[in-house]
Design an enzyme around this catalytic site. Structure first.
Site, mmCIF file in Angstrom:
data_model
loop_
_atom_site.group_PDB
_atom_site.id
_atom_site.type_symbol
_atom_site.label_atom_id
_atom_site.label_comp_id
_atom_site.label_asym_id
_atom_site.label_seq_id
_atom_site.Cartn_x
_atom_site.Cartn_y
_atom_site.Cartn_z
ATOM 1 N N ASP A 39 0.683 -1.130 0.078
ATOM 2 C CA ASP A 39 -0.100 0.309 0.036
ATOM 3 C C ASP A 39 0.703 1.359 0.029
ATOM 4 O O ASP A 39 1.788 1.500 0.682
ATOM 5 C CB ASP A 39 -0.928 0.048 1.204
ATOM 6 C CG ASP A 39 -1.629 -1.079 1.846
ATOM 7 O OD1 ASP A 39 -1.624 -2.038 0.706
ATOM 8 O OD2 ASP A 39 -2.042 -1.254 2.868
ATOM 9 N N PHE A 98 2.148 -0.981 10.145
ATOM 10 C CA PHE A 98 1.185 -1.066 8.953
ATOM 11 C C PHE A 98 0.532 0.304 8.500
ATOM 12 O O PHE A 98 1.032 1.392 8.804
ATOM 13 C CB PHE A 98 -0.364 -1.865 9.525
ATOM 14 C CG PHE A 98 -0.002 -3.422 9.580
ATOM 15 C CD1 PHE A 98 1.207 -3.948 9.309
ATOM 16 C CD2 PHE A 98 -0.965 -4.123 9.537
ATOM 17 C CE1 PHE A 98 1.377 -5.367 9.266
ATOM 18 C CE2 PHE A 98 -0.956 -5.633 9.502
ATOM 19 C CZ PHE A 98 0.334 -6.120 9.331
ATOM 20 N N GLU A 223 -10.436 -2.307 4.046
ATOM 21 C CA GLU A 223 -9.151 -1.817 4.558
ATOM 22 C C GLU A 223 -9.031 -0.418 3.794
ATOM 23 O O GLU A 223 -9.408 -0.234 2.766
ATOM 24 C CB GLU A 223 -8.116 -2.911 4.027
ATOM 25 C CG GLU A 223 -8.272 -4.256 4.482
ATOM 26 C CD GLU A 223 -7.195 -5.120 4.254
ATOM 27 O OE1 GLU A 223 -6.570 -5.566 5.038
ATOM 28 O OE2 GLU A 223 -6.647 -5.341 2.962
HETATM 29 C C1 FRU Z 1 -3.918 -3.729 2.796
HETATM 30 C C2 FRU Z 1 -3.262 -4.229 3.911
HETATM 31 C C3 FRU Z 1 -3.666 -3.077 5.076
HETATM 32 C C4 FRU Z 1 -2.317 -3.424 6.077
HETATM 33 C C5 FRU Z 1 -1.446 -3.675 5.072
HETATM 34 C C6 FRU Z 1 -0.227 -4.382 5.704
HETATM 35 O O1 FRU Z 1 -3.205 -4.025 1.594
HETATM 36 O O2 FRU Z 1 -3.809 -5.497 4.400
HETATM 37 O O3 FRU Z 1 -4.945 -3.226 5.606
HETATM 38 O O4 FRU Z 1 -2.429 -2.211 6.774
HETATM 39 O O5 FRU Z 1 -1.903 -4.167 3.908
HETATM 40 O O6 FRU Z 1 0.888 -4.394 4.953
#
Ligand code: FRU
Length: 507
Positions: A39, A98, A223
């Site tokens: 992300d 994250f 997410e």
């Molecule tokens: C989305 C996700 C988020 C999380 C991150 C972890 O792609 O699952 O929800 O913060 O990737 O790398």
């Protein structure tokens, strides 16, 4: 003071970056400095530059303990790496830093808000993951985690909500000077909900309300939310996990949606009106937006998908790339996406054909995409870093083609197809013959109610990807491509005579 973990990551990435030849990366799509990227995080403007942080595992090309990588740009197209910004080095984020976002504080300091992940053994001896929201403050290069982290923990969330799925804070400042943060969470029914918290200073937060609830409609957990006002509407972007397809609108797996609705700033209330997929292709997830200095709202997504992201060799020096920055607006009640206008400054080597007649390959209609037999190429129309504007119409208005195929990244052996089926209002992308050796998702179709007098497309390619904008950007299909860059042919095929207008630029 930077931790040992962060110092090691910075030392490692600096040394490794030197071993990766620039030509082996895309030209203007950001890739990780080394290792794995997912992300986009903390996309923002700070002290004269656009900053993009990203989910980052420097030590190999697969997902692992998450860090925040960091890069800056003045146009969101030419990027310069900065040292990794955050590492999993505190008890509350030891299992991952994250996704999250960024904001400039009143006093000019830069604040990153992220999810800290910590695994802990609970009463029955099982290992459980806990997610909390944390902040770090810095100067655009070095960030110090706040001594009283986490700033939002599970005590603040509604009864019955998940403490394990509580992540991806998206922060914004309201006109009245107070702050809001939207955090993804799982409600008691197991599906997604977005929680809104408020603060006067970004450090002390209180729960305000459940901002939006999935109630099992679009996938399960939601997410990476983003929320903003655009063209008089409230726009909610989120990336749902475990989606079920609905006609052509969504597809299985982890997807992306945009909910357009009404927004009342005084009460922070969002009322849903319309929902659509953001990108109808294969690789697009976790998109985040930034408001540019001149007011344009620009969106960048991760150009991958979770179901295929694991299917590559861990020895590759980098994996994962960001999609093109897209200017977004609301048009005809839909999200319109268009390549950032600065891309046009990169154009060179214009080649144009007007009213070029392509004669029919009559058996094309009954064929799948196994070959490019009968397809034609045009002198000067080839390459792998391209911006192509194309318009096609039938030669005889009463003999509309059933199928018009554009094959890119092509030679005798490899090709990726963009298939237009106007009579059915369908576009298909197919990367089965792109050189992929894995049984990943290769094809996707989208329903596009075309203006049939003239079908318009814009295709942006950057070595290992294609982003196809249909109908002036009202529909977009994106896919990453593994094809060797030496395959740079472009071919056209049709089952009825067609007339093509095309302008190609090198990027
Ligand atoms: C989305 C996700 C988020 C999380 C991150 C972890 O792609 O699952 O929800 O913060 O990737 O790398």
């Amino acid at each position: 003071m930077n931790s040992q973990t962060l110092r090691e990551a910075r030392k490692y990435e600096e040394a490794q970056e030197k071993l990766i030849a620039k030509e082996t990366r895309p030209k203007f799509h950001l890739t990780p400095r080394v290792g794995w990227m997912n992300d986009p995080n903390g996309l923002c403007y700070y002290e004269g530059k656009y900053h993009m942080f990203y989910q980052y595992h420097p030590y190999d090309a697969h997902w692992g303990p998450m860090h925040w990588g960091h890069a800056v740009s003045t146009d969101l197209l030419h990027w310069e790496f900065l040292p990794a910004a955050l590492a999993p080095d505190e008890f509350y984020d030891k299992d991952g830093v994250f996704s999250g976002s960024a904001i400039t504080l009143e006093d000019g300091r830069h604040l990153l808000m992220y999810t800290g992940v910590m695994k802990r053994t609970v009463e029955n001896g099982q290992m459980k993951e806990f997610q909390t929201q944390c902040v770090a403050v810095g100067d655009g290069i070095d960030y110090e985690k706040y001594e009283n982290n986490p700033v939002i923990n599970a005590d603040l969330i509604p009864e019955g909500s998940s403490k394990t799925d509580f992540r991806d804070p998206k922060i914004w400042k309201k006109k009245d000077g107070t702050y809001r943060v939207l955090v993804a969470n799982r409600a008691a029914d197991g599906s997604g909900q977005l929680l809104l918290f408020k603060s006067n200073d970004c450090f002390k937060w209180e729960f305000e309300k459940v901002f939006a609830s999935n109630k099992g409609r679009y996938g399960l957990m939601w997410e990476c939310p983003d929320f903003f006002e655009l063209d008089g509407k409230g726009v909610l972007l989120t990336s749902p996990q475990d989606m079920l397809p609905e006609g052509f609108e969504f597809h299985n797996g982890n997807g992306n949606i945009c909910i357009i609705g009404g927004y009342d700033d005084a009460t922070d209330s969002f009322t849903e009106e319309k929902v659509q997929a953001v990108d109808y292709g294969i690789d697009y997830y976790a998109m985040q937006t930034v408001e540019m200095v001149d007011g344009r709202r620009v969106m960048i997504g991760w150009m991958q998908n979770w179901d295929t992201a694991g299917a590559h060799d861990a020895r590759e020096p980098w994996f994962g790339q960001m999609a093109l920055p897209r200017e977004i607006s609301i048009k005809d009640g839909r999200l319109r996406q268009w390549p950032i206008k600065e891309l046009e400054d990169m154009r060179s080597g214009k080649v144009e054909y007007k009213d070029f007649e392509i004669s029919a390959t009559t058996d094309l209609k009954d064929r799948d995409s196994e070959s490019i037999d009968g397809a034609i190429s045009l002198e000067g129309i080839n390459g792998r870093c391209l911006d192509i504007e194309l318009e096609v119409r039938p030669k005889d208005v009463d003999a509309m083609f059933d199928k018009f195929v554009i094959s890119i990244a092509a030679d005798e052996k490899y090709h990726t197809d963009i298939v237009l089926r106007p009579k059915e209002n369908i576009a298909k992308i197919d990367r089965k013959f792109s050189g992929s050796r894995r049984a990943i998702v290769h094809q996707r179709r989208a329903h596009i109610p075309w203006n049939k007098d003239s079908i318009k497309l814009r295709i942006v390619m950057d070595r290992y990807s294609m982003e196809v904008f249909f109908e002036d950007g009202l529909y977009v299909m994106t896919a990453s491509l593994p094809t060797d860059v030496s395959c740079d042919g472009i071919f056209f095929n049709t089952n009825e005579d067609a007339i093509l207008n095309i302008v190609k630029y090198d990027l």
